[in-house]
Design an enzyme around this catalytic site. Structure first.
Site, PDB file in Angstrom:
ATOM      1  N   GLU A 268      -3.338   5.600   6.663  1.00 27.71           N
ATOM      2  CA  GLU A 268      -3.156   5.342   4.909  1.00 27.71           C
ATOM      3  C   GLU A 268      -3.485   6.184   4.171  1.00 27.71           C
ATOM      4  O   GLU A 268      -3.112   6.223   3.062  1.00 27.71           O
ATOM      5  CB  GLU A 268      -4.273   3.679   4.651  1.00 27.71           C
ATOM      6  CG  GLU A 268      -3.942   3.661   2.898  1.00 27.71           C
ATOM      7  CD  GLU A 268      -4.725   1.914   2.734  1.00 27.71           C
ATOM      8  OE1 GLU A 268      -4.081   0.739   2.910  1.00 27.71           O
ATOM      9  OE2 GLU A 268      -5.431   2.181   2.409  1.00 27.71           O
TER      10      GLU A 268
ATOM     11  N   ARG B  52       0.754  -1.434  -0.451  1.00 31.48           N
ATOM     12  CA  ARG B  52       0.040   0.305   0.144  1.00 31.48           C
ATOM     13  C   ARG B  52       1.468   1.393   0.059  1.00 31.48           C
ATOM     14  O   ARG B  52       0.621   2.293   1.150  1.00 31.48           O
ATOM     15  CB  ARG B  52      -1.215  -0.537   0.878  1.00 31.48           C
ATOM     16  CG  ARG B  52      -1.948  -1.117   0.794  1.00 31.48           C
ATOM     17  CD  ARG B  52      -2.825  -1.543   0.413  1.00 31.48           C
ATOM     18  NE  ARG B  52      -3.720  -2.138   0.438  1.00 31.48           N
ATOM     19  CZ  ARG B  52      -3.609  -3.619  -0.090  1.00 31.48           C
ATOM     20  NH1 ARG B  52      -3.048  -3.878  -0.811  1.00 31.48           N
ATOM     21  NH2 ARG B  52      -4.503  -4.528   0.180  1.00 31.48           N
TER      22      ARG B  52
ATOM     23  N   SER C 178     -10.224   2.037   3.846  1.00 30.37           N
ATOM     24  CA  SER C 178      -9.545   1.768   5.513  1.00 30.37           C
ATOM     25  C   SER C 178      -8.478   3.072   5.130  1.00 30.37           C
ATOM     26  O   SER C 178      -7.892   3.201   5.351  1.00 30.37           O
ATOM     27  CB  SER C 178      -8.082   0.795   4.867  1.00 30.37           C
ATOM     28  OG  SER C 178      -8.801  -0.449   4.399  1.00 30.37           O
TER      29      SER C 178
HETATM   30  P1  FAD Z   1      -7.490  10.335  -4.768  1.00 27.19           P
HETATM   31  O1  FAD Z   1      -8.061  10.362  -2.626  1.00 27.19           O
HETATM   32  O2  FAD Z   1      -7.668  11.678  -5.385  1.00 27.19           O
HETATM   33  O3  FAD Z   1      -5.633  10.796  -4.282  1.00 27.19           O
HETATM   34  C1  FAD Z   1      -5.706   9.931  -3.386  1.00 27.19           C
HETATM   35  C2  FAD Z   1      -3.908  10.710  -3.341  1.00 27.19           C
HETATM   36  O4  FAD Z   1      -3.176  10.281  -4.813  1.00 27.19           O
HETATM   37  C3  FAD Z   1      -3.366  11.718  -3.165  1.00 27.19           C
HETATM   38  O5  FAD Z   1      -2.442  11.924  -2.584  1.00 27.19           O
HETATM   39  C4  FAD Z   1      -3.421  12.296  -4.494  1.00 27.19           C
HETATM   40  O6  FAD Z   1      -2.055  13.886  -4.336  1.00 27.19           O
HETATM   41  C5  FAD Z   1      -3.039  11.260  -5.090  1.00 27.19           C
HETATM   42  N1  FAD Z   1      -2.921  11.090  -6.796  1.00 27.19           N
HETATM   43  C6  FAD Z   1      -4.006  11.169  -7.622  1.00 27.19           C
HETATM   44  N2  FAD Z   1      -3.782  11.360  -8.883  1.00 27.19           N
HETATM   45  C7  FAD Z   1      -2.912  11.434  -9.148  1.00 27.19           C
HETATM   46  C8  FAD Z   1      -2.116  11.464 -10.401  1.00 27.19           C
HETATM   47  N3  FAD Z   1      -2.812  11.623 -11.288  1.00 27.19           N
HETATM   48  N4  FAD Z   1      -0.703  11.620  -9.827  1.00 27.19           N
HETATM   49  C9  FAD Z   1      -0.217  11.937  -8.908  1.00 27.19           C
HETATM   50  N5  FAD Z   1      -0.775  12.124  -7.843  1.00 27.19           N
HETATM   51  C10 FAD Z   1      -2.061  11.643  -8.319  1.00 27.19           C
HETATM   52  N6  FAD Z   1      -7.937   1.353  -1.851  1.00 27.19           N
HETATM   53  C11 FAD Z   1      -7.167  -0.202  -2.410  1.00 27.19           C
HETATM   54  O7  FAD Z   1      -6.186  -0.233  -2.369  1.00 27.19           O
HETATM   55  N7  FAD Z   1      -7.380  -1.107  -1.849  1.00 27.19           N
HETATM   56  C12 FAD Z   1      -9.110  -1.295  -1.752  1.00 27.19           C
HETATM   57  O8  FAD Z   1      -9.745  -2.415  -1.393  1.00 27.19           O
HETATM   58  C13 FAD Z   1     -10.236  -0.595  -1.589  1.00 27.19           C
HETATM   59  N8  FAD Z   1     -10.831  -0.295  -0.893  1.00 27.19           N
HETATM   60  C14 FAD Z   1     -12.039   1.081  -1.066  1.00 27.19           C
HETATM   61  C15 FAD Z   1     -12.973   1.045  -0.672  1.00 27.19           C
HETATM   62  C16 FAD Z   1     -13.693   2.142  -0.268  1.00 27.19           C
HETATM   63  C17 FAD Z   1     -15.427   1.641   0.071  1.00 27.19           C
HETATM   64  C18 FAD Z   1     -13.300   3.445  -0.533  1.00 27.19           C
HETATM   65  C19 FAD Z   1     -13.830   4.890  -0.311  1.00 27.19           C
HETATM   66  C20 FAD Z   1     -11.250   4.155  -0.637  1.00 27.19           C
HETATM   67  C21 FAD Z   1     -11.268   2.231  -0.923  1.00 27.19           C
HETATM   68  N9  FAD Z   1      -9.521   2.375  -1.165  1.00 27.19           N
HETATM   69  C22 FAD Z   1      -8.762   1.374  -1.439  1.00 27.19           C
HETATM   70  C23 FAD Z   1      -9.024   3.508  -0.830  1.00 27.19           C
HETATM   71  C24 FAD Z   1      -8.862   4.311  -2.670  1.00 27.19           C
HETATM   72  O9  FAD Z   1     -10.041   3.578  -3.753  1.00 27.19           O
HETATM   73  C25 FAD Z   1      -7.481   4.026  -3.404  1.00 27.19           C
HETATM   74  O10 FAD Z   1      -6.541   4.468  -2.358  1.00 27.19           O
HETATM   75  C26 FAD Z   1      -7.801   4.486  -4.433  1.00 27.19           C
HETATM   76  O11 FAD Z   1      -6.794   4.643  -5.554  1.00 27.19           O
HETATM   77  C27 FAD Z   1      -7.793   6.513  -4.346  1.00 27.19           C
HETATM   78  O12 FAD Z   1      -8.051   7.229  -5.602  1.00 27.19           O
HETATM   79  P2  FAD Z   1      -8.485   8.512  -5.850  1.00 27.19           P
HETATM   80  O13 FAD Z   1      -8.360   8.570  -7.143  1.00 27.19           O
HETATM   81  O14 FAD Z   1     -10.217   7.933  -5.360  1.00 27.19           O
HETATM   82  O15 FAD Z   1      -7.358   8.949  -5.570  1.00 27.19           O
HETATM   83  P1  NAP Z   2     -10.794  -9.882   5.187  1.00 28.98           P
HETATM   84  O1  NAP Z   2     -10.632 -10.330   4.300  1.00 28.98           O
HETATM   85  O2  NAP Z   2     -11.596  -9.188   6.495  1.00 28.98           O
HETATM   86  O3  NAP Z   2      -9.066  -9.482   6.068  1.00 28.98           O
HETATM   87  C1  NAP Z   2      -9.164  -9.472   7.454  1.00 28.98           C
HETATM   88  C2  NAP Z   2      -6.894  -9.047   6.810  1.00 28.98           C
HETATM   89  O4  NAP Z   2      -6.230  -9.883   6.325  1.00 28.98           O
HETATM   90  C3  NAP Z   2      -6.220  -8.314   5.441  1.00 28.98           C
HETATM   91  O5  NAP Z   2      -6.994  -6.747   5.713  1.00 28.98           O
HETATM   92  C4  NAP Z   2      -6.138  -8.914   4.621  1.00 28.98           C
HETATM   93  O6  NAP Z   2      -4.357  -8.462   4.284  1.00 28.98           O
HETATM   94  C5  NAP Z   2      -5.418  -9.983   4.947  1.00 28.98           C
HETATM   95  N1  NAP Z   2      -5.771 -11.312   5.081  1.00 28.98           N
HETATM   96  C6  NAP Z   2      -6.646 -11.805   4.684  1.00 28.98           C
HETATM   97  N2  NAP Z   2      -6.031 -13.228   4.104  1.00 28.98           N
HETATM   98  C7  NAP Z   2      -5.332 -13.494   3.924  1.00 28.98           C
HETATM   99  C8  NAP Z   2      -4.538 -13.938   3.067  1.00 28.98           C
HETATM  100  N3  NAP Z   2      -4.865 -15.604   2.796  1.00 28.98           N
HETATM  101  N4  NAP Z   2      -3.247 -13.578   3.219  1.00 28.98           N
HETATM  102  C9  NAP Z   2      -2.613 -12.462   3.511  1.00 28.98           C
HETATM  103  N5  NAP Z   2      -3.373 -11.685   3.497  1.00 28.98           N
HETATM  104  C10 NAP Z   2      -4.747 -11.976   4.087  1.00 28.98           C
HETATM  105  O7  NAP Z   2     -10.395  -8.235   4.853  1.00 28.98           O
HETATM  106  P2  NAP Z   2     -11.364  -7.051   4.149  1.00 28.98           P
HETATM  107  O8  NAP Z   2     -10.841  -6.197   5.468  1.00 28.98           O
HETATM  108  O9  NAP Z   2     -12.607  -7.405   4.354  1.00 28.98           O
HETATM  109  O10 NAP Z   2     -10.686  -6.287   2.426  1.00 28.98           O
HETATM  110  C11 NAP Z   2     -10.685  -6.811   1.608  1.00 28.98           C
HETATM  111  C12 NAP Z   2      -9.550  -6.809   1.170  1.00 28.98           C
HETATM  112  O11 NAP Z   2      -9.851  -5.740   0.669  1.00 28.98           O
HETATM  113  C13 NAP Z   2      -8.169  -6.954   1.414  1.00 28.98           C
HETATM  114  O12 NAP Z   2      -7.119  -7.393   0.673  1.00 28.98           O
HETATM  115  C14 NAP Z   2      -8.195  -4.800   1.590  1.00 28.98           C
HETATM  116  O13 NAP Z   2      -6.933  -4.729   1.822  1.00 28.98           O
HETATM  117  C15 NAP Z   2      -9.788  -4.683   0.284  1.00 28.98           C
HETATM  118  N6  NAP Z   2      -9.868  -3.508   0.955  1.00 28.98           N
HETATM  119  C16 NAP Z   2      -8.676  -2.451   1.217  1.00 28.98           C
HETATM  120  C17 NAP Z   2      -9.216  -1.163   1.253  1.00 28.98           C
HETATM  121  C18 NAP Z   2      -8.099  -0.274   1.321  1.00 28.98           C
HETATM  122  O14 NAP Z   2      -8.841   1.480   1.626  1.00 28.98           O
HETATM  123  N7  NAP Z   2      -6.828   0.083   1.378  1.00 28.98           N
HETATM  124  C19 NAP Z   2     -10.192  -0.893   1.950  1.00 28.98           C
HETATM  125  C20 NAP Z   2     -11.323  -2.512   2.305  1.00 28.98           C
HETATM  126  C21 NAP Z   2     -10.914  -3.603   1.629  1.00 28.98           C
HETATM  127  P3  NAP Z   2      -5.027  -7.312   2.351  1.00 28.98           P
HETATM  128  O15 NAP Z   2      -5.717  -6.306   2.888  1.00 28.98           O
HETATM  129  O16 NAP Z   2      -3.309  -6.940   2.865  1.00 28.98           O
HETATM  130  O17 NAP Z   2      -5.242  -7.988   1.353  1.00 28.98           O
END
Ligand code: FAD
Ligand code: NAP
Length: 343
Positions: free
Chosen positions: A339, A165, A242
C-alpha cells in the site's frame, strides 16, 4: 527557499528507515514550489514529494531533490454559512489537527477519518479511508501543480479516479505529474454519523443503545480509542500503517476460499459481485503476527503492520514484505499489493 544538500530523511518518515536526500527543500508557498521544481529540472534531477512521511518507505538514498510540501491554509469558500460547507485546505496542513479543528467548529463528516497521520495534500493520493468512510466521500476537488506544464490545475473528484485506497495520483504513468497544493472538502453542519464499520459500531454500541444519538465527537473519540488499542504509535515504533492493501476478489473465489479456510473474513463490495478479503486475517492465520527478522517485524497487535524495532533498513523491510506476500500467495492464491509508496 533554501536547497540543502545531503540531508538525512530518517526523521521525516514515520518508518524511520535510514536514507539521505542528495538535495532537500521545504516549500511553504506556490512560488517556492515552482522554484524547487525549476532547480530539479535544471539539473535533470528526479523529484520525491514528501508530506508527513507516514505512507513512504525509503529503501535507498534519493539521488535527486526531496521536496517537503508545507503549504498552509484553511479557508471557507461556501459564502456565509451555507450548507454544505466547502473548505479549502492547504496541502501542508496536518490531517489529524484539521479533523479536530473541523469538529470544534461544528463542521462534520471527517470524524471516521480522525487520527490518520499525515498531511491534507497526501490524503487524495491513496484516498485515505477508515471505519467506513473514505476521502472521496468528502472531497469536491483537488488543486495541483502540473509538472509537465507548470500550470496550476483544478481536478474534480471524478478526474481523480478514486478507488479503494488508490487514485490517479498513484497510477504509474501519472505518479510524478502532479504536486497537490490544496484540497476542497465538502462538510456539513448537520451531524450524520456513519456507523457501518463493525468495530466502530461495537465500540459505540453502549452509547447508541443508551441515550440514542451518537455525536460526531463521540465517533472521533471512539475511533481514537480503537486506533490506540491496535495501532503502533510511530513515535515509539516506526511504521507506515497497513503495509498491504486488502485484496478484492470475485465472489466465486471468495466462496472457494471460504470453503477451504474456516473463519476467512471477507466483506462484499457494494457492487455485490466482488468481496474484499481481510488481509490481516490471512497473514495472521499463517503465523506472521509478532514475527521478527532482525530489526523488522510484524506488529504483535496487528498482522497488517510492519514495524521497525530500531535499526531496520528498507532492504530488510522489503525482504520481509516479499516473504509474507509469497506465503499468502502459496496458501491462498491471493496477491497482496503493497500500500505505501516505496522509493
Ligand atoms: P507521505 O508519506 O509523505 O506521502 C505519501 C505519498 O503521497 C507519496 O507517494 C508522496 O510522494 C505523495 N504525496 C505526499 N504529499 C503530496 C502532495 N502534496 N502532492 C502529491 N503527492 C504527494 N491510511 C489510511 O488510508 N487509513 C488509515 O486509517 C491509516 N492509518 C495509519 C496509521 C498509522 C499509524 C500510520 C503510520 C499510517 C496510516 N495510514 C493510513 C497511512 C497514512 O497515514 C496516509 O496514507 C496519509 O495520507 C499519508 O500522508 P503523508 O503526508 O504522511 O504522506
Ligand atoms: P478491523 O476493524 O480489524 O477490520 C478488518 C478489515 O475488515 C478492515 O480492513 C476493514 O476494511 C474490514 N471491515 C471491517 N468491518 C467492515 C464492514 N462493516 N464493512 C466493510 N469492511 C469492513 O480493521 P483495522 O485494521 O483495525 O482498521 C480499522 C480501520 O482503520 C479500517 O477501516 C482500516 O482500513 C483503517 N486503517 C488503515 C490503515 C492504513 O494504513 N491504510 C492503518 C490502520 C487502520 P477497510 O480497510 O476497507 O475499512
Amino acid at each position: 527557499m533554501k536547497i540543502m544538500e545531503d540531508q538525512p530523511l530518517q526523521g521525516l518518515t514515520t518508518f524511520r528507515l535510514p536514507a539521505r536526500a542528495r538535495y532537500f527543500a521545504r516549500v511553504r508557498d506556490l512560488e517556492e514550489l515552482r522554484e524547487a521544481l525549476a532547480f530539479a529540472r535544471r539539473g535533470d534531477r528526479p523529484v520525491l514529494i514528501l508530506g508527513g512521511g507516514s505512507n513512504t518507505v525509503l529503501t535507498r538514498n534519493f539521488p535527486g531533490l526531496v521536496i517537503r510540501v508545507e503549504l498552509p491554509g484553511l479557508e471557507r469558500i461556501d459564502g456565509d454559512g451555507e450548507e454544505p460547507c466547502l473548505l479549502r485546505v492547504g496541502a501542508g496542513e496536518d490531517w489529524p489537527r484539521l479533523v479536530e479543528r473541523c469538529l470544534a467548529q461544528g463542521l462534520f463528516g471527517l470524524e471516521n477519518l480522525a487520527w490518520i497521520p499525515g498531511t491534507a495534500g497526501a490524503a487524495p493520493v491513496q484516498n485515505i479511508g477508515a471505519y467506513g468512510v473514505e476521502l472521496a466521500d468528502r472531497l469536491q476537488a483537488v488543486e495541483a501543480l502540473d509538472r509537465t506544464t507548470g500550470e496550476l490545475v483544478h481536478l474534480d473528484k471524478q478526474d481523480c479516479r478514486f478507488s479503494y485506497r488508490s487514485s490517479l495520483f498513484k497510477e504509474d504513468r501519472l505518479r510524478d505529474r502532479y504536486v497537490i497544493t490544496s484540497i476542497v472538502l465538502v462538510l456539513s453542519k448537520i451531524p450524520a454519523p456513519i456507523l457501518t464499520h463493525t468495530a466502530l459500531k461495537e465500540e459505540l454500541a453502549s452509547i447508541s443503545m443508551g441515550s440514542g444519538e451518537v455525536t460526531p465527537l463521540e465517533v472521533s473519540r471512539a475511533v481514537r480509542r480503537l486506533r490506540r488499542r491496535k495501532l503502533p504509535d510511530p513515535a515509539e515504533l516506526g511504521n507506515v500503517g497497513s503495509f498491504f492493501r486488502n485484496p478484492v476478489v470475485s465472489a466465486t473465489v471468495y466462496r472457494d476460499l471460504k470453503a477451504r479456510f474456516e473463519g476467512l473474513v471477507g466483506y462484499p463490495e457494494p457492487s455485490g459481485d466482488r468481496v474484499k478479503l481481510a488481509a490481516a486475517w490471512m497473514i495472521e492465520r499463517l503465523g506472521w503476527r509478532g514475527a521478527r527478522r532482525g530489526s523488522v517485524g510484524v506488529h504483535t497487535e496487528h498482522a497488517l503492520i510492519l514495524v521497525n524495532h530500531g535499526t531496520a533498513t528498507g532492504e530488510e523491510v522489503m525482504a520481509l514484505a516479499r516473504e509474507i506476500q509469497r506465503s499468502v500467495e502459496e496458501t491462498f492464491g491471493v496477491t497482496l499489493e503493497i500500500e505505501p509508496a516505496v522509493y
